[in-house]
Design a protein around this motif. Structure first.
Motif, PDB file in Angstrom:
ATOM      1  N   UNK A  53     -12.144  10.525  10.256  1.00  0.00           N
ATOM      2  CA  UNK A  53     -12.437  11.888  10.690  1.00  0.00           C
ATOM      3  C   UNK A  53     -12.336  11.990  12.215  1.00  0.00           C
ATOM      4  N   UNK A  54     -12.864  11.004  12.933  1.00  0.00           N
ATOM      5  CA  UNK A  54     -12.790  11.020  14.398  1.00  0.00           C
ATOM      6  C   UNK A  54     -11.343  10.983  14.873  1.00  0.00           C
ATOM      7  N   UNK A  55     -10.527  10.201  14.195  1.00  0.00           N
ATOM      8  CA  UNK A  55      -9.113  10.097  14.552  1.00  0.00           C
ATOM      9  C   UNK A  55      -8.397  11.433  14.319  1.00  0.00           C
ATOM     10  N   UNK A  56      -8.689  12.058  13.168  1.00  0.00           N
ATOM     11  CA  UNK A  56      -8.053  13.345  12.867  1.00  0.00           C
ATOM     12  C   UNK A  56      -8.507  14.419  13.852  1.00  0.00           C
ATOM     13  N   UNK A  57      -9.789  14.424  14.217  1.00  0.00           N
ATOM     14  CA  UNK A  57     -10.311  15.422  15.155  1.00  0.00           C
ATOM     15  C   UNK A  57      -9.671  15.245  16.526  1.00  0.00           C
TER      16      UNK A  57
ATOM     17  N   UNK B 179     -14.949  18.604  20.472  1.00  0.00           N
ATOM     18  CA  UNK B 179     -15.322  18.192  19.117  1.00  0.00           C
ATOM     19  C   UNK B 179     -15.415  16.678  19.032  1.00  0.00           C
ATOM     20  N   UNK B 180     -16.462  16.193  18.367  1.00  0.00           N
ATOM     21  CA  UNK B 180     -16.673  14.757  18.248  1.00  0.00           C
ATOM     22  C   UNK B 180     -17.551  14.491  17.025  1.00  0.00           C
ATOM     23  N   UNK B 181     -17.341  13.344  16.402  1.00  0.00           N
ATOM     24  CA  UNK B 181     -18.190  12.886  15.303  1.00  0.00           C
ATOM     25  C   UNK B 181     -18.432  11.393  15.516  1.00  0.00           C
TER      26      UNK B 181
ATOM     27  N   UNK C 258     -22.359  15.390  14.698  1.00  0.00           N
ATOM     28  CA  UNK C 258     -21.117  16.129  14.917  1.00  0.00           C
ATOM     29  C   UNK C 258     -21.363  17.143  16.025  1.00  0.00           C
ATOM     30  N   UNK C 259     -20.460  17.205  17.004  1.00  0.00           N
ATOM     31  CA  UNK C 259     -20.636  18.047  18.181  1.00  0.00           C
ATOM     32  C   UNK C 259     -19.367  18.848  18.412  1.00  0.00           C
TER      33      UNK C 259
ATOM     34  N   UNK D  59     -16.239  23.080  11.136  1.00  0.00           N
ATOM     35  CA  UNK D  59     -14.922  22.530  10.797  1.00  0.00           C
ATOM     36  C   UNK D  59     -14.937  21.001  10.906  1.00  0.00           C
ATOM     37  N   UNK D  60     -15.667  20.467  11.884  1.00  0.00           N
ATOM     38  CA  UNK D  60     -15.812  19.007  12.010  1.00  0.00           C
ATOM     39  C   UNK D  60     -16.518  18.464  10.778  1.00  0.00           C
ATOM     40  N   UNK D  61     -17.584  19.149  10.332  1.00  0.00           N
ATOM     41  CA  UNK D  61     -18.303  18.749   9.116  1.00  0.00           C
ATOM     42  C   UNK D  61     -17.371  18.775   7.910  1.00  0.00           C
ATOM     43  N   UNK D  62     -16.525  19.794   7.822  1.00  0.00           N
ATOM     44  CA  UNK D  62     -15.580  19.902   6.710  1.00  0.00           C
ATOM     45  C   UNK D  62     -14.589  18.734   6.712  1.00  0.00           C
ATOM     46  N   UNK D  63     -14.100  18.347   7.889  1.00  0.00           N
ATOM     47  CA  UNK D  63     -13.179  17.205   7.985  1.00  0.00           C
ATOM     48  C   UNK D  63     -13.890  15.942   7.520  1.00  0.00           C
TER      49      UNK D  63
END
Length: 163
Positions: free
Chosen positions: A25-29, A40-42, A51-52, A61-65
């Motif tokens: 998820x971090x890589x995709x974000x 955006x960060x996780x 998640x920020x 959207x970060x939560x969704x990813x």
């Protein structure tokens, strides 16, 4: 041939799979265009996931990813306990914790379901944060597993030590 068969009902999360999903998820974000410039960060923060992002819909959207990556890695979303988006200075953050182990009230609810709706002759016993279900007939145990999979409980259940 009158030996007892049994299995354990547990609620555990594979931490390595969660860690892999978090890294994906971090890589995709970091790569996605719609997350550029919103901070955006996780990441892990102790035992919880933080998640920020700069706006409420971006943090959602970060939560969704993250949830998408968890599903692809085979981790149930029932094991994830998320807070509401909260503003902290100029950023919004969501804190998510992992729920592991059967709470006493959930174990009692499972025992009640087995007693009320399960086959006769099936015994359940709570030991710590797991539950042992035993019976003389293996088909009854299969019926209990199907019953518990179909019941609407707010925890992720796994069935282990089937013998």
């Amino acid at each position: 041939m009158a030996s007892e068969s049994s299995f354990d009902v547990v609620s555990k999360v594979d931490r390595q799979e969660v860690d892999n999903a978090l890294n994906q998820a971090a890589k995709e974000i970091a790569q996605r265009y719609d997350f550029k410039g919103v901070g955006a960060d996780v990441r892990w923060s102790g035992e919880s996931i933080v998640m920020v992002a700069s706006s409420e819909d971006r943090v959602n959207a970060v939560l969704d990813v993250l949830q998408t990556k968890l599903i692809k890695r085979g981790v149930s979303l029932k094991a994830l306990d998320c807070s509401e988006p909260a503003q902290s200075g100029k950023e919004y953050r969501i804190t998510a914790t992992l729920k592991e182990g059967l709470a006493q009230d959930v174990a009692k609810k499972i025992g009640k379901i087995i007693r009320d709706e399960g086959p006769k002759g099936v015994k359940s016993q709570i030991t710590g944060d797991e539950m042992r279900v035993s019976s003389k007939d293996r088909d009854d145990l299969q019926a209990v597993i199907a019953l518990l999979k179909g019941s609407d409980l707010d925890v992720a259940l796994q069935f282990v030590n089937y013998r």
